[in-house]
Design an enzyme around this catalytic site. Sequence first.
Site, mmCIF file in Angstrom:
data_model
loop_
_atom_site.group_PDB
_atom_site.id
_atom_site.type_symbol
_atom_site.label_atom_id
_atom_site.label_comp_id
_atom_site.label_asym_id
_atom_site.label_seq_id
_atom_site.Cartn_x
_atom_site.Cartn_y
_atom_site.Cartn_z
ATOM 1 N N GLU A 181 9.560 0.785 10.816
ATOM 2 C CA GLU A 181 10.592 1.812 10.699
ATOM 3 C C GLU A 181 9.873 3.140 10.880
ATOM 4 O OE1 GLU A 181 12.500 4.603 9.737
ATOM 5 O OE2 GLU A 181 12.802 3.939 7.668
ATOM 6 N N GLU A 234 9.595 15.209 16.288
ATOM 7 C CA GLU A 234 9.948 15.137 14.871
ATOM 8 C C GLU A 234 9.069 16.106 14.074
ATOM 9 O OE1 GLU A 234 8.903 11.563 12.595
ATOM 10 O OE2 GLU A 234 10.916 11.621 11.743
ATOM 11 N N CYS A 265 13.223 10.414 7.694
ATOM 12 C CA CYS A 265 13.132 9.982 9.100
ATOM 13 C C CYS A 265 14.493 10.016 9.782
ATOM 14 C CB CYS A 265 12.497 8.605 9.205
ATOM 15 S SG CYS A 265 13.128 7.480 7.980
ATOM 16 N N LYS A 285 0.832 -1.206 0.000
ATOM 17 C CA LYS A 285 0.000 0.000 0.000
ATOM 18 C C LYS A 285 0.869 1.259 0.000
ATOM 19 C CE LYS A 285 -1.996 2.907 2.674
ATOM 20 N NZ LYS A 285 -1.953 4.156 1.897
HETATM 21 P P1 ADP Z 1 2.451 10.697 7.940
HETATM 22 O O1 ADP Z 1 1.776 11.087 9.226
HETATM 23 O O2 ADP Z 1 3.839 11.179 7.867
HETATM 24 O O3 ADP Z 1 1.646 10.927 6.714
HETATM 25 P P2 ADP Z 1 1.649 8.013 8.279
HETATM 26 O O4 ADP Z 1 2.288 7.131 9.270
HETATM 27 O O5 ADP Z 1 0.293 8.547 8.567
HETATM 28 O O6 ADP Z 1 2.682 9.154 8.008
HETATM 29 O O7 ADP Z 1 1.598 7.322 6.858
HETATM 30 C C1 ADP Z 1 2.451 6.297 6.422
HETATM 31 C C2 ADP Z 1 1.632 5.245 5.725
HETATM 32 O O8 ADP Z 1 0.766 4.626 6.669
HETATM 33 C C3 ADP Z 1 0.730 5.764 4.612
HETATM 34 O O9 ADP Z 1 0.731 4.814 3.556
HETATM 35 C C4 ADP Z 1 -0.623 5.837 5.293
HETATM 36 O O10 ADP Z 1 -1.720 5.737 4.404
HETATM 37 C C5 ADP Z 1 -0.576 4.619 6.193
HETATM 38 N N1 ADP Z 1 -1.486 4.661 7.347
HETATM 39 C C6 ADP Z 1 -2.021 5.742 7.971
HETATM 40 N N2 ADP Z 1 -2.804 5.358 9.008
HETATM 41 C C7 ADP Z 1 -2.769 3.996 9.053
HETATM 42 C C8 ADP Z 1 -3.346 2.993 9.905
HETATM 43 N N3 ADP Z 1 -4.131 3.324 10.906
HETATM 44 N N4 ADP Z 1 -3.052 1.699 9.659
HETATM 45 C C9 ADP Z 1 -2.242 1.359 8.646
HETATM 46 N N5 ADP Z 1 -1.668 2.237 7.808
HETATM 47 C C10 ADP Z 1 -1.924 3.552 7.984
#
Ligand code: ADP
Length: 484
Positions: free
Chosen positions: A263, A394, A297, A189
């Site tokens: 990570e 961060e 990161c 994804k």
């Molecule tokens: P940022 O806050 O920097 O956008 P995220 O951790 O939200 O980083 O996003 C990293 C990835 O995790 C993206 O592909 C996002 O769609 C996905 N993501 C966000 N929320 C969830 C969740 N609850 N479970 C799984 N994947 C998620």
Amino acid sequence: MAKDNKKGIFEYSAAPESTGHISIKEQYDLFINNQWVKPQQGKYFDSINPSNENKLASVARANDKDVDKAVKAARKAFPTWAKLPAKERGKYLYRIARIIQEKSREFAVIESMDGGKPIRESRDVDIPLAAAHFFYLGGWADKLEYAFPGQNVEPLGVAGQIIPWNFPLLMAAWKLAPALACGNTVVLKPAETTSLTALKLAEVIQEAELPEGVVNIVTGEGDTGAALVNHPDVNKIAFTGSTDVGKLIQRSIAGTGKKATLELGGKAANIIFEDAAINQAVEGIINGIYFNQGHVCCAGSRLFVQESVVDEVILKLKQRMGNLVLGDPLDKNTDIGAINSKGQLQTIKKYLEIGKKDGLEMFQPKLTIPKKGFWCAPTLFTGAAQSHQIVQEEIFGPVLAVQTFRTIEEVIQKANNTPYGLSAGVWTDKGSKIFNLTSKMRAGVVWANTYNKFDPTSPFGGYKESGYGREGGVHGLEAYLKLS
Ligand code: ADP
């Protein structure tokens, strides 16, 4: 700039230096069983260019039924893929690597349009490294018993992989290459703001004639990621992203037996000693924090300068910041591209206000900020202390906080005083100081007299709230194998 060629494909003569053409489809469906499949609810979202807010494409929004379809495809493909002679699996990875190289210009331009990063970075770093990961891991496919002598190696099954928006194609390569080399099948994804190079990679996978179902790509937002994490037939979750979502994932998979590699965030110390080559160190500071707009990161976002050279370092740093070119990501002279999304720009701006409110001195060079798109000038805060919020949290933007130190013991203590432990940098003329300091740093990667250098042979990953598990090198294989 864009013209519709009546096949629903936009063609761009994007970068002035680009000779080849770039094709981005008007609409992308989900990639399941090597085919483009409409999302069950027929919903799509826009992927926009953050440097001018123009729409690039519509991207399918997968729900839990779509995710289920992708996991089923990966499950069905697993036994055959796992039993394929390992050398053959390696060949597919080499094929993917070579096609990425052939299409590297197109990949680089799409990466910069979709994510906002300077073309020089996508052209010279992201895309070549993505190909290098497929080559390197392809080489391991038939040598796993040498990587783990005396142990029985088996793939885990179906890997659910969720990636972020800061290095979209490279993160896809970090995830896919080891999983496939070890005989797992995958549902990937991409991040919602930067799906386009992963979808271009789907075209590469078709061209490489990977058996159907081995790689499936589902696009969508956090709920799509959550559906993948929670799917009962996924054996392994590999996630790169924010610490908050990482914690959510840990809670969701607790007690399920799913393996995980996480990570997460970082707040790295970049440490400059008085005996360092100062001009080089200044370049290292710039690269450490302003590379990819600080959307990294492992960015060196906490600068520690030994007191005796602080005036010289800050003066040179400010001069160098004044020479940075901010603007069109597709211009090869650009150093600072666009912030990846409106939401991320708001987060960064919030931290700039917090820094000012906390009484820190803020410096930004005088740069012309384009009227459209999302932009943040490179920023320096001086007078920072350990307790300041911009030092502890961060920011994931081009924002550097400077502190000073007198002794090596003091700087080690300060550098380790963070919830994170992903990376660090040290600049000094003395090898003994490097060994002393690196052995005491609680950070997964420590660079000496360089910064932000990546290589497929080198393991990458963190301590504490920066996550667990390693990607890259031999260590990265372990995360996709059952060893007995
Ligand atoms: P940022 O806050 O920097 O956008 P995220 O951790 O939200 O980083 O996003 C990293 C990835 O995790 C993206 O592909 C996002 O769609 C996905 N993501 C966000 N929320 C969830 C969740 N609850 N479970 C799984 N994947 C998620």
